[in-house]
Write an enzyme that holds these catalytic residues in place. Structure first.
Site, PDB file in Angstrom:
ATOM      1  N   GLU A 156     -29.434  -2.023 113.565  1.00  0.00           N
ATOM      2  CA  GLU A 156     -29.004  -0.780 114.156  1.00  0.00           C
ATOM      3  C   GLU A 156     -27.501  -0.450 113.757  1.00  0.00           C
ATOM      4  OE1 GLU A 156     -30.065  -0.184 118.267  1.00  0.00           O
ATOM      5  OE2 GLU A 156     -32.078  -1.069 117.636  1.00  0.00           O
ATOM      6  N   GLU A 271     -41.126  -2.661 114.278  1.00  0.00           N
ATOM      7  CA  GLU A 271     -41.281  -2.378 115.698  1.00  0.00           C
ATOM      8  C   GLU A 271     -42.162  -1.300 116.050  1.00  0.00           C
ATOM      9  OE1 GLU A 271     -37.374  -2.587 117.699  1.00  0.00           O
ATOM     10  OE2 GLU A 271     -36.625  -4.059 116.104  1.00  0.00           O
TER      11      GLU A 271
HETATM   12  O1  G3I Z   1     -34.522 -12.629 131.061  1.00  0.00           O
HETATM   13  C1  G3I Z   1     -33.970 -11.755 131.835  1.00  0.00           C
HETATM   14  C2  G3I Z   1     -34.522 -12.227 133.451  1.00  0.00           C
HETATM   15  O2  G3I Z   1     -34.091 -13.517 133.718  1.00  0.00           O
HETATM   16  C3  G3I Z   1     -33.880 -11.346 134.475  1.00  0.00           C
HETATM   17  O3  G3I Z   1     -34.191 -11.614 135.827  1.00  0.00           O
HETATM   18  C4  G3I Z   1     -34.038  -9.785 134.089  1.00  0.00           C
HETATM   19  C5  G3I Z   1     -33.414  -8.820 135.085  1.00  0.00           C
HETATM   20  O4  G3I Z   1     -32.168  -8.819 134.810  1.00  0.00           O
HETATM   21  O5  G3I Z   1     -33.594  -9.625 132.708  1.00  0.00           O
HETATM   22  C6  G3I Z   1     -34.498 -10.508 131.689  1.00  0.00           C
HETATM   23  O6  G3I Z   1     -33.769 -10.219 130.354  1.00  0.00           O
HETATM   24  C7  G3I Z   1     -34.202  -8.946 129.973  1.00  0.00           C
HETATM   25  C8  G3I Z   1     -34.749  -9.280 128.554  1.00  0.00           C
HETATM   26  O7  G3I Z   1     -35.282  -7.917 127.847  1.00  0.00           O
HETATM   27  C9  G3I Z   1     -36.120 -10.071 128.778  1.00  0.00           C
HETATM   28  O8  G3I Z   1     -36.958  -9.286 129.281  1.00  0.00           O
HETATM   29  C10 G3I Z   1     -32.956  -8.051 129.524  1.00  0.00           C
HETATM   30  O9  G3I Z   1     -32.359  -7.696 131.023  1.00  0.00           O
HETATM   31  C11 G3I Z   1     -33.512  -6.771 128.825  1.00  0.00           C
HETATM   32  O10 G3I Z   1     -32.468  -5.835 128.504  1.00  0.00           O
HETATM   33  C12 G3I Z   1     -34.391  -7.133 127.471  1.00  0.00           C
HETATM   34  O11 G3I Z   1     -34.642  -5.865 127.022  1.00  0.00           O
HETATM   35  C13 G3I Z   1     -35.106  -5.931 125.647  1.00  0.00           C
HETATM   36  C14 G3I Z   1     -34.195  -5.284 124.864  1.00  0.00           C
HETATM   37  O12 G3I Z   1     -34.487  -5.294 123.450  1.00  0.00           O
HETATM   38  C15 G3I Z   1     -32.611  -5.579 124.840  1.00  0.00           C
HETATM   39  O13 G3I Z   1     -32.458  -6.913 124.407  1.00  0.00           O
HETATM   40  C16 G3I Z   1     -36.423  -5.553 125.670  1.00  0.00           C
HETATM   41  O14 G3I Z   1     -37.037  -6.532 126.158  1.00  0.00           O
HETATM   42  C17 G3I Z   1     -36.836  -5.601 124.173  1.00  0.00           C
HETATM   43  O15 G3I Z   1     -38.235  -5.054 123.806  1.00  0.00           O
HETATM   44  C18 G3I Z   1     -35.795  -4.535 123.365  1.00  0.00           C
HETATM   45  O16 G3I Z   1     -36.193  -4.693 122.174  1.00  0.00           O
HETATM   46  C19 G3I Z   1     -35.468  -3.802 120.999  1.00  0.00           C
HETATM   47  C20 G3I Z   1     -35.159  -4.361 119.951  1.00  0.00           C
HETATM   48  O17 G3I Z   1     -34.505  -5.744 120.268  1.00  0.00           O
HETATM   49  C21 G3I Z   1     -34.185  -3.713 118.923  1.00  0.00           C
HETATM   50  N1  G3I Z   1     -34.859  -2.261 118.704  1.00  0.00           N
HETATM   51  C22 G3I Z   1     -35.127  -1.591 119.959  1.00  0.00           C
HETATM   52  C23 G3I Z   1     -36.049  -2.328 120.761  1.00  0.00           C
HETATM   53  C24 G3I Z   1     -36.422  -1.738 122.075  1.00  0.00           C
HETATM   54  O18 G3I Z   1     -35.278  -1.398 122.831  1.00  0.00           O
END
Ligand code: G3I
Length: 358
Positions: A156, A271
């Site tokens: 991005e 994705e």
């Molecule tokens: O693992 C922690 C957990 O320990 C904690 O209790 C919980 C609550 O805070 O958070 C958990 O981490 C989360 C992680 O996903 C794993 O589930 C993060 O907060 C959360 O921000 C993270 O979101 C991911 C996001 O990217 C940011 O990294 C999404 O699952 C993932 O689907 C999303 O994927 C992105 C691609 O990387 C880039 N393109 C867009 C796409 C969708 O947003």
């Protein structure tokens, strides 16, 4: 010229006999276009924590996927809780699963503005930022050299709504290093793993909007600049988080991937899913619209180029990121993916069967 137009012109006389292009496509007993070399490998993003707890989930991944990518695990937030640590636990488990099931794995992502630990967001000088950036890429690629063949090196990089001089998305990297962080990242990755497929990955190119037109133009300008400067780069990842309520700008998208192809860059769909929060609640109607958006999207791309891979961001509606930001006002669960929450194929699955190895 779009591939469909070329083919139509090349077989014009034959078409007259058959009546339509699709009549001459070799179809197998299931009515699917013959796979053969034309089949595009299908994969899905996986959640590490599910690989050892949900057998239906892993069965679906094993049954339908030729590759996986981690939703997490290789992001700085997961890998680098502290400046001096690299926690490869998630990525190692993902790769172990891929290896055990005859799949390849994509690496997502080496450099992004998001999912960053606070210490990295606070990098305060160009030297500190470049040292951390280079060390990170070298350390990660040293570990997985030859085992993870394709990487989203920069995720991005284009500003949300690029205009004028502001075409690069603000990040700690752009603030400390300017747009040169992109070249530095790619050159470092190429040196660390000369055989890896190096990808720039981004989203929101497919709507008939001024913003998408600006994003397409900004991305092509960036890709052309990198290629003109001899920066190692192999392709563009189209994330494909489609907005269900929006049509696909097929002509604009086809011209975009044609421009990418003319730069001798591969195209991957990395994705794919459909954000259905503004679609009707009726499941049958919603599933049909979701499927039609993906068909329009993949038609616009495959009319021009053969993507090297098509991955969905998850495989079952049971586990999707979509409600994190796009939950439905009627409270109904989102339905963005090829399998429903009971792992049953949906209309979107049938569309993917027409293009991929799913
Ligand atoms: O693992 C922690 C957990 O320990 C904690 O209790 C919980 C609550 O805070 O958070 C958990 O981490 C989360 C992680 O996903 C794993 O589930 C993060 O907060 C959360 O921000 C993270 O979101 C991911 C996001 O990217 C940011 O990294 C999404 O699952 C993932 O689907 C999303 O994927 C992105 C691609 O990387 C880039 N393109 C867009 C796409 C969708 O947003």
């Amino acid at each position: 010229m779009r591939r469909r137009d070329f083919l139509l012109s090349a077989v014009g006389g034959t078409l007259a006999a058959f009546g339509s292009f699709d009549d001459i496509l070799p179809l197998n007993a299931a009515g699917r276009a013959e796979a053969g070399d034309a089949e595009i490998p299908y994969g899905a993003a996986v959640k590490t924590e599910l690989l050892d707890v949900d057998v239906q989930y892993t069965d679906a991944i094993k049954r339908y996927c030729r590759m996986i990518v981690g939703e997490g695990g290789l992001k700085w937030a997961d890998l680098r809780p502290q400046p001096e640590t690299f926690d490869f636990t998630q990525a190692d488990r993902q790769l172990e699963f891929a290896d055990a099931n005859g799949m390849t794995m994509r690496g997502h992502t080496l450099v992004w503005y998001a999912a960053m630990p606070d210490w990295a967001l606070n990098l305060a000088t160009p030297l500190a930022a470049e040292l951390e950036l280079v060390n990170h890429i070298e350390t990660v690629l040293d570990r997985y050299r030859g085992r993870i063949p394709s990487w989203d090196v920069v995720n991005e990089p284009i500003a949300d709504d690029p205009s004028g001089r502001d075409v690069i998305r603000p990040s700690v990297w752009s603030e400390q290093l300017g747009r040169g962080y992109i070249e530095t990242s790619l050159r470092t990755a190429a040196e660390a793993d000369p055989n890896a497929q190096l990808i720039i990955n981004d989203f929101n190119f497919e709507k008939p909007t001024t913003q998408c037109r600006r994003r397409r133009a900004a991305m092509i300008d960036l890709l052309r600049e990198l290629k003109d400067n001899g920066v190692p780069l192999h392709g563009l990842g189209l994330q494909g988080h489609l907005t269900g309520a929006s049509e696909i700008d097929q002509d604009g998208l086809s011209r975009f991937v044609e421009d990418v192809n003319e730069l001798e860059l591969d195209v991957l769909v990395t994705e794919l899913d459909v954000i259905d929060d503004k679609l009707p609640g009726n499941v049958h109607v919603r599933d049909q619209i979701v499927a039609s958006r993906v068909k329009d999207y993949l038609d616009a791309i495959t009319d021009v180029v053969q993507p090297k891979a098509i991955l969905t961001w998850g495989i079952s509606d049971r586990y999707t990121w979509v409600p994190m930001w796009f939950s439905r006002s009627d409270g109904l669960p989102n339905r963005p993916l090829p399998l429903d929450d009971k792992y049953q194929p949906k209309a979107l699955f049938s569309v993917l069967q027409q293009y991929t190895s799913i």
